[in-house]
Design a protein around this motif. Sequence first.
Motif, PDB file in Angstrom:
ATOM      1  N   LYS A   1       9.891  19.190 -16.195  1.00  0.00           N
ATOM      2  CA  LYS A   1       9.471  20.155 -17.222  1.00  0.00           C
ATOM      3  C   LYS A   1      10.500  20.213 -18.345  1.00  0.00           C
ATOM      4  CE  LYS A   1       8.113  24.996 -17.835  1.00  0.00           C
ATOM      5  NZ  LYS A   1       7.872  26.294 -17.148  1.00  0.00           N
ATOM      6  N   ALA A   2      11.777  20.250 -17.978  1.00  0.00           N
ATOM      7  CA  ALA A   2      12.839  20.306 -18.978  1.00  0.00           C
ATOM      8  C   ALA A   2      12.838  19.047 -19.841  1.00  0.00           C
ATOM      9  CB  ALA A   2      14.189  20.478 -18.291  1.00  0.00           C
ATOM     10  N   LEU A   3      12.588  17.895 -19.238  1.00  0.00           N
ATOM     11  CA  LEU A   3      12.548  16.648 -19.997  1.00  0.00           C
ATOM     12  C   LEU A   3      11.368  16.617 -20.970  1.00  0.00           C
ATOM     13  CD1 LEU A   3      13.463  14.127 -17.148  1.00  0.00           C
ATOM     14  CD2 LEU A   3      14.876  14.716 -19.143  1.00  0.00           C
ATOM     15  N   ILE A   4      10.222  17.154 -20.540  1.00  0.00           N
ATOM     16  CA  ILE A   4       9.051  17.222 -21.428  1.00  0.00           C
ATOM     17  C   ILE A   4       9.355  18.119 -22.624  1.00  0.00           C
ATOM     18  CG2 ILE A   4       6.654  17.976 -21.619  1.00  0.00           C
ATOM     19  CD1 ILE A   4       6.394  17.304 -18.585  1.00  0.00           C
ATOM     20  N   LEU A   5       9.933  19.287 -22.349  1.00  0.00           N
ATOM     21  CA  LEU A   5      10.252  20.226 -23.425  1.00  0.00           C
ATOM     22  C   LEU A   5      11.284  19.644 -24.389  1.00  0.00           C
ATOM     23  CD1 LEU A   5      10.422  23.527 -21.336  1.00  0.00           C
ATOM     24  CD2 LEU A   5       8.655  22.898 -22.981  1.00  0.00           C
ATOM     25  N   ALA A   6      12.121  18.751 -23.873  1.00  0.00           N
ATOM     26  CA  ALA A   6      13.145  18.130 -24.718  1.00  0.00           C
ATOM     27  C   ALA A   6      12.614  16.932 -25.497  1.00  0.00           C
ATOM     28  CB  ALA A   6      14.330  17.698 -23.857  1.00  0.00           C
ATOM     29  N   GLY A   7      11.327  16.633 -25.346  1.00  0.00           N
ATOM     30  CA  GLY A   7      10.731  15.531 -26.088  1.00  0.00           C
ATOM     31  C   GLY A   7      11.012  14.163 -25.507  1.00  0.00           C
ATOM     32  N   ARG A   8      11.255  14.116 -24.206  1.00  0.00           N
ATOM     33  CA  ARG A   8      11.594  12.856 -23.552  1.00  0.00           C
ATOM     34  C   ARG A   8      10.377  12.158 -22.923  1.00  0.00           C
ATOM     35  NH1 ARG A   8      16.868  10.951 -24.496  1.00  0.00           N
ATOM     36  NH2 ARG A   8      18.263  12.726 -24.730  1.00  0.00           N
ATOM     37  N   VAL A   9       9.167  12.694 -23.145  1.00  0.00           N
ATOM     38  CA  VAL A   9       7.960  12.118 -22.539  1.00  0.00           C
ATOM     39  C   VAL A   9       6.930  11.828 -23.640  1.00  0.00           C
ATOM     40  CG1 VAL A   9       6.063  12.478 -20.912  1.00  0.00           C
ATOM     41  CG2 VAL A   9       8.360  13.327 -20.366  1.00  0.00           C
ATOM     42  N   ALA A  10       6.349  10.635 -23.571  1.00  0.00           N
ATOM     43  CA  ALA A  10       5.317  10.258 -24.540  1.00  0.00           C
ATOM     44  C   ALA A  10       4.102   9.721 -23.803  1.00  0.00           C
ATOM     45  CB  ALA A  10       5.850   9.214 -25.510  1.00  0.00           C
ATOM     46  N   ILE A  11       2.925  10.005 -24.359  1.00  0.00           N
ATOM     47  CA  ILE A  11       1.674   9.469 -23.825  1.00  0.00           C
ATOM     48  C   ILE A  11       1.026   8.627 -24.922  1.00  0.00           C
ATOM     49  CG2 ILE A  11      -0.636  10.004 -22.959  1.00  0.00           C
ATOM     50  CD1 ILE A  11       0.442  12.507 -21.709  1.00  0.00           C
ATOM     51  N   ASP A  12       0.825   7.359 -24.620  1.00  0.00           N
ATOM     52  CA  ASP A  12       0.252   6.412 -25.586  1.00  0.00           C
ATOM     53  C   ASP A  12       0.986   6.469 -26.927  1.00  0.00           C
ATOM     54  OD1 ASP A  12      -1.634   5.578 -23.741  1.00  0.00           O
ATOM     55  OD2 ASP A  12      -3.106   7.091 -24.355  1.00  0.00           O
ATOM     56  N   GLY A  13       2.317   6.579 -26.844  1.00  0.00           N
ATOM     57  CA  GLY A  13       3.156   6.531 -28.035  1.00  0.00           C
ATOM     58  C   GLY A  13       3.376   7.865 -28.712  1.00  0.00           C
ATOM     59  N   ALA A  14       2.670   8.915 -28.290  1.00  0.00           N
ATOM     60  CA  ALA A  14       2.807  10.227 -28.932  1.00  0.00           C
ATOM     61  C   ALA A  14       3.643  11.146 -28.032  1.00  0.00           C
ATOM     62  CB  ALA A  14       1.444  10.859 -29.182  1.00  0.00           C
ATOM     63  N   THR A  15       4.694  11.755 -28.593  1.00  0.00           N
ATOM     64  CA  THR A  15       5.553  12.670 -27.824  1.00  0.00           C
ATOM     65  C   THR A  15       4.765  13.912 -27.421  1.00  0.00           C
ATOM     66  OG1 THR A  15       7.539  11.913 -28.976  1.00  0.00           O
ATOM     67  CG2 THR A  15       7.649  14.057 -27.886  1.00  0.00           C
ATOM     68  N   ILE A  16       4.852  14.266 -26.159  1.00  0.00           N
ATOM     69  CA  ILE A  16       4.182  15.457 -25.625  1.00  0.00           C
ATOM     70  C   ILE A  16       5.244  16.451 -25.168  1.00  0.00           C
ATOM     71  CG2 ILE A  16       2.565  16.347 -23.907  1.00  0.00           C
ATOM     72  CD1 ILE A  16       1.277  14.457 -25.895  1.00  0.00           C
ATOM     73  N   ARG A  17       5.178  17.674 -25.694  1.00  0.00           N
ATOM     74  CA  ARG A  17       6.166  18.690 -25.360  1.00  0.00           C
ATOM     75  C   ARG A  17       5.572  19.832 -24.526  1.00  0.00           C
ATOM     76  NH1 ARG A  17      10.956  18.363 -28.379  1.00  0.00           N
ATOM     77  NH2 ARG A  17      10.929  16.770 -30.008  1.00  0.00           N
ATOM     78  N   ASP A  18       4.356  19.652 -24.064  1.00  0.00           N
ATOM     79  CA  ASP A  18       3.694  20.689 -23.270  1.00  0.00           C
ATOM     80  C   ASP A  18       3.627  20.241 -21.806  1.00  0.00           C
ATOM     81  OD1 ASP A  18       2.152  22.650 -22.130  1.00  0.00           O
ATOM     82  OD2 ASP A  18       0.295  22.093 -23.159  1.00  0.00           O
ATOM     83  N   PRO A  19       4.402  20.889 -20.907  1.00  0.00           N
ATOM     84  CA  PRO A  19       4.363  20.492 -19.487  1.00  0.00           C
ATOM     85  C   PRO A  19       2.977  20.640 -18.867  1.00  0.00           C
ATOM     86  CG  PRO A  19       6.262  21.882 -19.939  1.00  0.00           C
ATOM     87  CD  PRO A  19       5.380  21.948 -21.151  1.00  0.00           C
ATOM     88  N   GLY A  20       2.161  21.560 -19.440  1.00  0.00           N
ATOM     89  CA  GLY A  20       0.825  21.803 -18.901  1.00  0.00           C
ATOM     90  C   GLY A  20      -0.249  20.913 -19.499  1.00  0.00           C
ATOM     91  N   HIS A  21       0.155  19.950 -20.322  1.00  0.00           N
ATOM     92  CA  HIS A  21      -0.808  19.021 -20.927  1.00  0.00           C
ATOM     93  C   HIS A  21      -1.613  18.314 -19.839  1.00  0.00           C
ATOM     94  CE1 HIS A  21      -2.325  15.974 -23.787  1.00  0.00           C
ATOM     95  NE2 HIS A  21      -2.115  15.104 -22.801  1.00  0.00           N
ATOM     96  N   ARG A  22      -2.937  18.273 -19.992  1.00  0.00           N
ATOM     97  CA  ARG A  22      -3.806  17.626 -19.006  1.00  0.00           C
ATOM     98  C   ARG A  22      -3.951  16.140 -19.342  1.00  0.00           C
ATOM     99  NH1 ARG A  22      -4.223  21.187 -14.722  1.00  0.00           N
ATOM    100  NH2 ARG A  22      -4.203  23.305 -15.597  1.00  0.00           N
ATOM    101  N   VAL A  23      -3.653  15.320 -18.372  1.00  0.00           N
ATOM    102  CA  VAL A  23      -3.671  13.879 -18.605  1.00  0.00           C
ATOM    103  C   VAL A  23      -5.059  13.299 -18.356  1.00  0.00           C
ATOM    104  CG1 VAL A  23      -1.234  13.668 -17.994  1.00  0.00           C
ATOM    105  CG2 VAL A  23      -2.991  13.335 -16.233  1.00  0.00           C
ATOM    106  N   ASN A  24      -5.297  12.123 -18.911  1.00  0.00           N
ATOM    107  CA  ASN A  24      -6.562  11.414 -18.733  1.00  0.00           C
ATOM    108  C   ASN A  24      -6.315  10.097 -17.985  1.00  0.00           C
ATOM    109  OD1 ASN A  24      -8.155  13.279 -20.329  1.00  0.00           O
ATOM    110  ND2 ASN A  24      -7.092  12.415 -22.118  1.00  0.00           N
ATOM    111  N   ALA A  25      -7.321   9.661 -17.279  1.00  0.00           N
ATOM    112  CA  ALA A  25      -7.223   8.377 -16.589  1.00  0.00           C
ATOM    113  C   ALA A  25      -6.927   7.275 -17.593  1.00  0.00           C
ATOM    114  CB  ALA A  25      -8.514   8.086 -15.831  1.00  0.00           C
ATOM    115  N   GLY A  26      -5.967   6.408 -17.269  1.00  0.00           N
ATOM    116  CA  GLY A  26      -5.614   5.312 -18.154  1.00  0.00           C
ATOM    117  C   GLY A  26      -4.525   5.637 -19.147  1.00  0.00           C
TER     118      GLY A  26
END
Length: 327
Positions: A29-54
Amino acid sequence: MTVAADDAGERLDRVLAERVGELSRSRHKALILAGRVAIDGATIRDPGHRVNAGDSIVLELPPAEDTAIAPEDIALDVVFEDAELIVIDKPAGLVVHPAAGNWTGTLANALVAHCGASLIGVGGVKRPGIVHRLDKDTSGLMVVAKTERAHRALSRQFAEGGRGKALRRGYLALVWGAPERPRGSIDKPIGRHPHAREKMAVRANGRAAVTHWEVLERYPGRDGAPVASLVACRLETGRTHQIRVHLASIGHPLLGDEVYGGGFKTKANQLAAEAKSALEALGRQALHAYLLVVEHPSQGTNLEFRSELPDDLSRLRHSLGAQGARA
């Protein structure tokens, strides 16, 4: 990593915690809030973001920060060590972790120096994962985590206490007097003392605490009655000062314990000269953590360690036994 169909609709932090088990969910969660996670090239800062298959998830792990705990070259008795944990035989007089009045010269300072680069760290910081503690003047076995995964696994074992399958903690205590029964259990809640804040006490509104005990040896005094005994204790819970408080609550405080056994000083008159001298030289409570069994964090095997009584307690035990000992 790619999101599987079964994980579609799950929270991002939950998916990461399941796929990258070395880190806790709170760390993800801390890493997501710090901008260390990206989905398909876009930075995601919401730990509760719902992911999609693929979805293609990229997690960037920053190097662990150096700890604020200064490394100090303090000799350690290392019983076992691998990439995930270290077991040490702590001497009496060594504080476990820096705190007010003891910012240096602690076990944590020694571990930072000893482990060096092998200390991967906890919570993104290169620090030893302390999962249980021994009082400054209690000697014996301690296990410390070197990685976040080991810290979580060991913390879980200690939280489960006697309910867990693997964890066992055994102590040897030299106490005043001798219980009439050969063995028993003390089930009394422990909380902060209402008046002396540095002490603990049996309190109705305290935290659950259970200690199992067994008398191994009884030592007669000058009058022939048991003046002291050697008691083996097994912890089902791990409250501050638990054994010291529990044994004092049944009338058998530890020899040398100035905090919980001060009212028993006159009993020293029942000791032979050699035993009295050994007690005066002790300078601490007569308590030693002699047995530790834990489940290895990744291998799943049980690790069992034993430690002999240190010289000061061994001398006291033998001098008491010289007066005549019986089981």
